[in-house]
Scaffold this active site. Structure first.
Site, PDB file in Angstrom:
ATOM      1  N   CYS A   1      -1.048  13.229   7.891  1.00  0.00           N
ATOM      2  CA  CYS A   1      -0.839  12.444   6.668  1.00  0.00           C
ATOM      3  C   CYS A   1      -1.482  13.086   5.461  1.00  0.00           C
ATOM      4  O   CYS A   1      -0.995  12.946   4.346  1.00  0.00           O
ATOM      5  CB  CYS A   1      -1.335  11.023   6.870  1.00  0.00           C
ATOM      6  SG  CYS A   1      -2.983  10.954   7.557  1.00  0.00           S
TER       7      CYS A   1
ATOM      8  N   LYS B   1      -0.558  -1.623  19.291  1.00  0.00           N
ATOM      9  CA  LYS B   1       0.773  -1.097  19.575  1.00  0.00           C
ATOM     10  C   LYS B   1       0.799   0.385  19.211  1.00  0.00           C
ATOM     11  O   LYS B   1       0.737   0.748  18.040  1.00  0.00           O
ATOM     12  CB  LYS B   1       1.859  -1.825  18.776  1.00  0.00           C
ATOM     13  CG  LYS B   1       3.235  -1.501  19.360  1.00  0.00           C
ATOM     14  CD  LYS B   1       4.381  -1.724  18.415  1.00  0.00           C
ATOM     15  CE  LYS B   1       4.600  -0.576  17.478  1.00  0.00           C
ATOM     16  NZ  LYS B   1       4.976   0.701  18.139  1.00  0.00           N
TER      17      LYS B   1
ATOM     18  N   GLU C   1      -3.444   3.051   6.258  1.00  0.00           N
ATOM     19  CA  GLU C   1      -3.664   4.486   6.064  1.00  0.00           C
ATOM     20  C   GLU C   1      -2.285   5.112   6.103  1.00  0.00           C
ATOM     21  O   GLU C   1      -1.678   5.189   7.167  1.00  0.00           O
ATOM     22  CB  GLU C   1      -4.606   4.991   7.165  1.00  0.00           C
ATOM     23  CG  GLU C   1      -5.319   6.254   6.782  1.00  0.00           C
ATOM     24  CD  GLU C   1      -4.529   7.466   7.142  1.00  0.00           C
ATOM     25  OE1 GLU C   1      -3.699   7.895   6.301  1.00  0.00           O
ATOM     26  OE2 GLU C   1      -4.699   7.981   8.250  1.00  0.00           O
TER      27      GLU C   1
ATOM     28  N   GLU D   1       7.218  12.813   1.218  1.00  0.00           N
ATOM     29  CA  GLU D   1       6.497  13.295   2.397  1.00  0.00           C
ATOM     30  C   GLU D   1       7.515  13.749   3.443  1.00  0.00           C
ATOM     31  O   GLU D   1       8.368  12.976   3.867  1.00  0.00           O
ATOM     32  CB  GLU D   1       5.620  12.174   2.963  1.00  0.00           C
ATOM     33  CG  GLU D   1       4.755  12.653   4.112  1.00  0.00           C
ATOM     34  CD  GLU D   1       3.788  11.593   4.601  1.00  0.00           C
ATOM     35  OE1 GLU D   1       4.213  10.443   4.832  1.00  0.00           O
ATOM     36  OE2 GLU D   1       2.595  11.922   4.762  1.00  0.00           O
TER      37      GLU D   1
END
Ligand code: ADP
Ligand code: MG
Length: 499
Positions: free
Chosen positions: A301, A192, A267, A402
């Site tokens: 990331c 997906k 991750e 973040e």
């Protein structure tokens, strides 16, 4: 902000408002419900396509196809050389079509075409690396100590049906990275892509079929995380979830996966520390630290978003980095001179600009950027200026959360011990950077940082053969490297009595 590129005919069907289909069991299919959702070009806000909005019935179909392909073959029983030949053909197709793939991803998620073109080596390299690993599957013969004659060995077997859930920040790379290792191990996949950028995944799925991959080995299901993604994560027919995305979603996936105890690799996010000592080569460190945070408009990331600069050089460093940041060209990614494109979506724009207000309210100073760009053509896209917060404390939200935009929080430090403590004072542990000309200090810092990757006098380099992943809340498992295969293999111990 004109674009130099016209739309190649190979990708026109994905970007002219039509409705590309999903790929299930080798066939192009709409969603069972017939529902679609829009995907937009973040540089202009224009519609690219209506994509099938998959939900539980579509995921059920795709998982059933992947299960059949896993259990009935021919993929699982094919010899490694034969799997390898198909994967090498796929690599050739990626290579031959890479310029158009790059344009497709730039249209879909906004990154500069220069950056997307720069992915060529890694995209094709990864596809070939994983093709090579098809012949690297091996177990062990182990000496045991029990009385009698018993031979013991391990077999490595594919874990089964993999649900792969990927983000939008580097779409074609994310696809090859996830799918490559899974199919090299002999697994089958339901992938997906992110709802913000699904187009290249549909094309890459077709390329796999064209390369000779049997039907059902890789299925691509488009849809939202909360529906299609959640259905995949909880599905009893899925043996393993391989996920890349935000930490909050990773936690939701672990909860969903726990119902069947499926295997999970994650991750996730980060707030990676980047440390500049006063003896660093500043000609390298200034642009290096800026781009560690700003590349891909900060939508990375492992971005180096907590920048620690030794106090003696702090003021000079901040002014040099501000000047560098202001020299960066922000614009439509299709323009070859663009260095920073728009953010991926209105949602991300709102999220990132909210942190401009949060940082100011917390008492951080803005030495560069700190605003949405709205002049002229910028108004219809999701553009922000690269932003430097100074006078930051490691406990502020702009230093702990973040942001996933081109925003760096700069802090001064006085000595080695305190900077290592601050660098590690984060729940995340994905990337880290060290800039110094002192080899011993560099080595000490490498060992002291609790992160899955440390870059020394550089930042952000990636290679198919080098493992990548997080400590602590940045995730479970490693992707890339030979050990990536382990994430898709079970170990079976075999005892044979001999006489
Ligand atoms: P972002 O905040 O950038 O949207 P996400 O972690 O939400 O990052 O998205 C990464 C991927 O995870 C996307 O493919 C998204 O659709 C998917 N996703 C989001 N929510 C869920 C969920 N609850 N279950 C499974 N997948 C999800
Ligand atoms: Mg999301």
């Amino acid at each position: 902000m004109s674009s130099d590129l016209s739309i190649p005919s190979s990708i026109r069907r994905f970007v002219t408002g039509e409705s590309p289909a999903m790929l299930i069991d080798g066939a192009h299919v709409p969603a069972v419900s017939g529902e679609t959702f829009e995907t937009l070009n973040p540089a202009t806000g224009e519609l690219l396509a209506h994509l099938p909005a998959a939900d539980t019935p579509d995921v059920d179909r795709a998982v059933a196809a992947a299960r059949r392909a896993f259990e009935d073959g021919p993929w699982a029983t094919m010899k490694p050389f034969d799997r390898q030949r198909i994967m090498m053909r796929f690599a050739d197709l990626v290579e031959a079509n890479h310029e158009d793939l790059a344009i497709l991803d730039t249209l879909d998620m906004g990154a500069p075409i220069q950056r997307m073109r720069g992915n060529l080596r890694r995209a094709v390299g990864m596809a070939r690396f994983y093709a090579g690993l098809t012949t690297a599957l091996r177990g062990e013969t182990i000496a045991n100590s029990i009385p009698g004659d018993f031979q013991t060995q391990t077999l490595r077997e594919p874990v089964g049906v993999v649900g792969a859930i990927i983000p939008w920040n580097n779409p074609h790379i994310a696809f090859i990275w996830k799918v490559g290792a899974a199919i090299a191990a002999g697994c089958t996949v339901v992938l997906k892509p992110a709802e913000e950028a699904s187009l290249s995944a549909l094309w890459l799925g077709e390329m796999l079929l064209e390369a000779g991959l049997p039907n059902g080995v890789v299925n691509v299901v488009t849809g939202f995380g909360e529906t299609a993604g959640a259905a995949l994560s909880a599905h009893p027919g899925v043996d393993k979830i391989a996920f890349t995305g935000s930490t909050a979603t990773g936690q939701a996936i672990v909860r969903a996966a726990s119902s069947t105890l499926k295997r999970v690799t994650l991750e996730l996010g980060g707030k990676s520390p980047n440390i500049v000592f006063k003896d660093a080569d500043l000609d390298l460190a200034v642009p290096g630290a800026a781009m560690a945070a700003f590349i891909n408009s900060g939508q990375v990331c492992s971005a180096g978003t907590r920048l620690f600069v030794e106090r003696d050089i702090y003021d000079d460093f901040v002014s040099a980095m501000s000047a560098y940041s202001q020299s960066l060209t922000v614009g439509n990614g299709l323009d070859a001179t663009t260095q920073l494109g728009p953010l991926v979506s209105q949602t991300q724009l709102e999220r990132v600009t909210s942190y401009f207000a949060i940082g100011r309210a917390e008492g951080a100073a803005v030495s560069s950027g700190g605003e949405r760009l709205v002049e002229g053509d910028f108004a219809s896209g999701y553009y922000v200026a690269p932003t430097i917060f100074t006078d930051v404390h490691n406990e502020m939200r702009v230093a702990t959360e973040e942001i996933f935009g081109p925003v760096v929080s700069v802090m001064a430090f006085d000595d080695y011990e305190s900077v290592v403590r601050l660098a590690n004072a984060s729940p995340f542990g994905l990337g880290g950077g060290v800039w110094t000309n002192d080899l011993n200090k560099a080595n000490r810092t490498v060992k002291a940082l609790r992160t899955g990757t440390v870059w020394v006098n550089c930042y952000g380099q990636m290679d198919p053969a080098v493992p990548f992943g997080g400590y602590r809340m940045s995730g479970y498992g490693r992707e890339g490297g030979v050990q990536h295969l382990d994430e898709f293999l079970e170990t079976k111990a075999v005892w044979i009595q001999t006489h």
